[in-house]
Design a protein around this motif. Sequence first.
Motif, PDB file in Angstrom:
ATOM      1  N   ARG A  62      22.619  -3.065  -2.675  1.00 48.70           N
ATOM      2  CA  ARG A  62      21.941  -2.064  -3.510  1.00 48.70           C
ATOM      3  C   ARG A  62      22.398  -0.744  -3.376  1.00 48.70           C
ATOM      4  O   ARG A  62      23.167  -0.311  -2.288  1.00 48.70           O
ATOM      5  CB  ARG A  62      20.239  -1.927  -2.869  1.00 48.70           C
ATOM      6  N   VAL A  63      22.313   0.015  -4.361  1.00 48.78           N
ATOM      7  CA  VAL A  63      22.852   1.382  -4.541  1.00 48.78           C
ATOM      8  C   VAL A  63      21.591   2.216  -5.112  1.00 48.78           C
ATOM      9  O   VAL A  63      21.154   1.996  -5.957  1.00 48.78           O
ATOM     10  CB  VAL A  63      24.086   1.574  -5.601  1.00 48.78           C
ATOM     11  N   PHE A  64      21.184   3.055  -4.178  1.00 48.22           N
ATOM     12  CA  PHE A  64      20.141   4.236  -4.331  1.00 48.22           C
ATOM     13  C   PHE A  64      18.969   3.332  -4.524  1.00 48.22           C
ATOM     14  O   PHE A  64      18.203   3.620  -5.543  1.00 48.22           O
ATOM     15  CB  PHE A  64      20.368   5.095  -5.350  1.00 48.22           C
ATOM     16  N   ALA A  65      18.780   2.008  -3.928  1.00 50.28           N
ATOM     17  CA  ALA A  65      17.671   1.209  -3.914  1.00 50.28           C
ATOM     18  C   ALA A  65      17.756   0.180  -5.019  1.00 50.28           C
ATOM     19  O   ALA A  65      16.932  -0.791  -5.187  1.00 50.28           O
ATOM     20  CB  ALA A  65      16.292   2.043  -3.889  1.00 50.28           C
ATOM     21  N   PHE A  66      18.649   0.424  -5.923  1.00 50.09           N
ATOM     22  CA  PHE A  66      18.793  -0.497  -7.191  1.00 50.09           C
ATOM     23  C   PHE A  66      19.766  -1.432  -6.803  1.00 50.09           C
ATOM     24  O   PHE A  66      20.979  -1.261  -6.316  1.00 50.09           O
ATOM     25  CB  PHE A  66      19.258   0.203  -8.404  1.00 50.09           C
ATOM     26  N   ARG A  67      19.533  -2.989  -7.140  1.00 50.41           N
ATOM     27  CA  ARG A  67      20.397  -3.847  -6.976  1.00 50.41           C
ATOM     28  C   ARG A  67      21.448  -3.772  -7.657  1.00 50.41           C
ATOM     29  O   ARG A  67      21.388  -3.572  -9.052  1.00 50.41           O
ATOM     30  CB  ARG A  67      19.484  -5.101  -7.460  1.00 50.41           C
ATOM     31  N   LYS A 105      25.738  -8.356 -10.795  1.00 49.52           N
ATOM     32  CA  LYS A 105      26.936  -9.166 -10.725  1.00 49.52           C
ATOM     33  C   LYS A 105      28.121  -8.758 -11.227  1.00 49.52           C
ATOM     34  O   LYS A 105      29.351  -9.207 -10.870  1.00 49.52           O
ATOM     35  CB  LYS A 105      26.483 -10.577 -10.822  1.00 49.52           C
ATOM     36  N   ASN A 106      28.083  -8.219 -12.427  1.00 52.47           N
ATOM     37  CA  ASN A 106      29.111  -7.857 -13.155  1.00 52.47           C
ATOM     38  C   ASN A 106      29.603  -6.264 -12.862  1.00 52.47           C
ATOM     39  O   ASN A 106      30.684  -5.723 -13.513  1.00 52.47           O
ATOM     40  CB  ASN A 106      29.210  -8.167 -14.871  1.00 52.47           C
ATOM     41  N   ALA A 107      29.181  -5.872 -11.851  1.00 51.33           N
ATOM     42  CA  ALA A 107      29.360  -4.259 -11.966  1.00 51.33           C
ATOM     43  C   ALA A 107      30.388  -3.906 -11.312  1.00 51.33           C
ATOM     44  O   ALA A 107      31.410  -3.160 -11.871  1.00 51.33           O
ATOM     45  CB  ALA A 107      28.276  -3.441 -10.874  1.00 51.33           C
ATOM     46  N   TYR A 108      30.974  -4.752 -10.401  1.00 53.11           N
ATOM     47  CA  TYR A 108      32.576  -4.576  -9.673  1.00 53.11           C
ATOM     48  C   TYR A 108      33.651  -4.748 -10.724  1.00 53.11           C
ATOM     49  O   TYR A 108      34.631  -3.945 -10.853  1.00 53.11           O
ATOM     50  CB  TYR A 108      32.638  -5.614  -8.670  1.00 53.11           C
TER      51      TYR A 108
END
Length: 250
Positions: free
Chosen positions: A219-224, A227-230
């Motif tokens: 999570r980043v700042f509590a947001f999941r 899967k395609n983010a990277y």
Amino acid sequence: MNGDREKKRHSRSPHSRRRMGASSSVDSQSASSSDFQSDDEYAWIPWFCSLKGNEFFCEVDEAYAQDSFNLTGLNTQVPYYDYALDMILDIEPSDVLSDDQQELIENDAETLFGLIHARYILTNRGLHLMLEKYRQAQFGRCSRVLCKGQPTLPCGLSDTTNEESVKLYCPKCEELYSVRSSRHEHIDGAYFGTTFPHLFFLTFPELKTPKTRDCYIPRVFAFRVNKNAYKKSLEYKKKQQDKSKKGSKS
């Protein structure tokens, strides 16, 4: 060396024999005079299993090791098989051996015991001995945080010696892990084999926990994190690098 194996204790103290999978000799400073017992009171098998670093092993019944049927095929895997078996069974050799031969036999005795052990822990008696160790978490606990300290069992990646060291199988995540202690990392995985942990839980199914569905969620700042983010982040970075190269050329 064939024939009746008369019960005679080795004149050589078992404390002089080397420990399997650990250091090449037992630290003389770790044993006081009170630790030494006569060979009649302290046979090779319990002595070996009591050594620091051999906690994963259970004591194989002598009767099991004396039955040639249980040892079928092992004579082809151990050069000094007869001498090694006699050492395990505390039968004094009739031949005069050199120090070099004695050392080779001691090494082979450790190897032979490990191979016998891999078979013994698949028997009803052996499984129950390992059960007691498992209940006390003597094999350690899963290093995966989400398994919450689940006890593990030793497991081999191969049934052939000198291929892989022993690993730890977690029944909760059904994964293998390296041992944590350095004194266990050189134990051959073949001394436990590929079958043992799975036969163990088939024998004691009440101990097999359901495979966990828990998994760590980034999570980043509590947001999941998608899967395609990277992948998208990498593509964006490459585009920025390409633009930077074009700008420097112009």
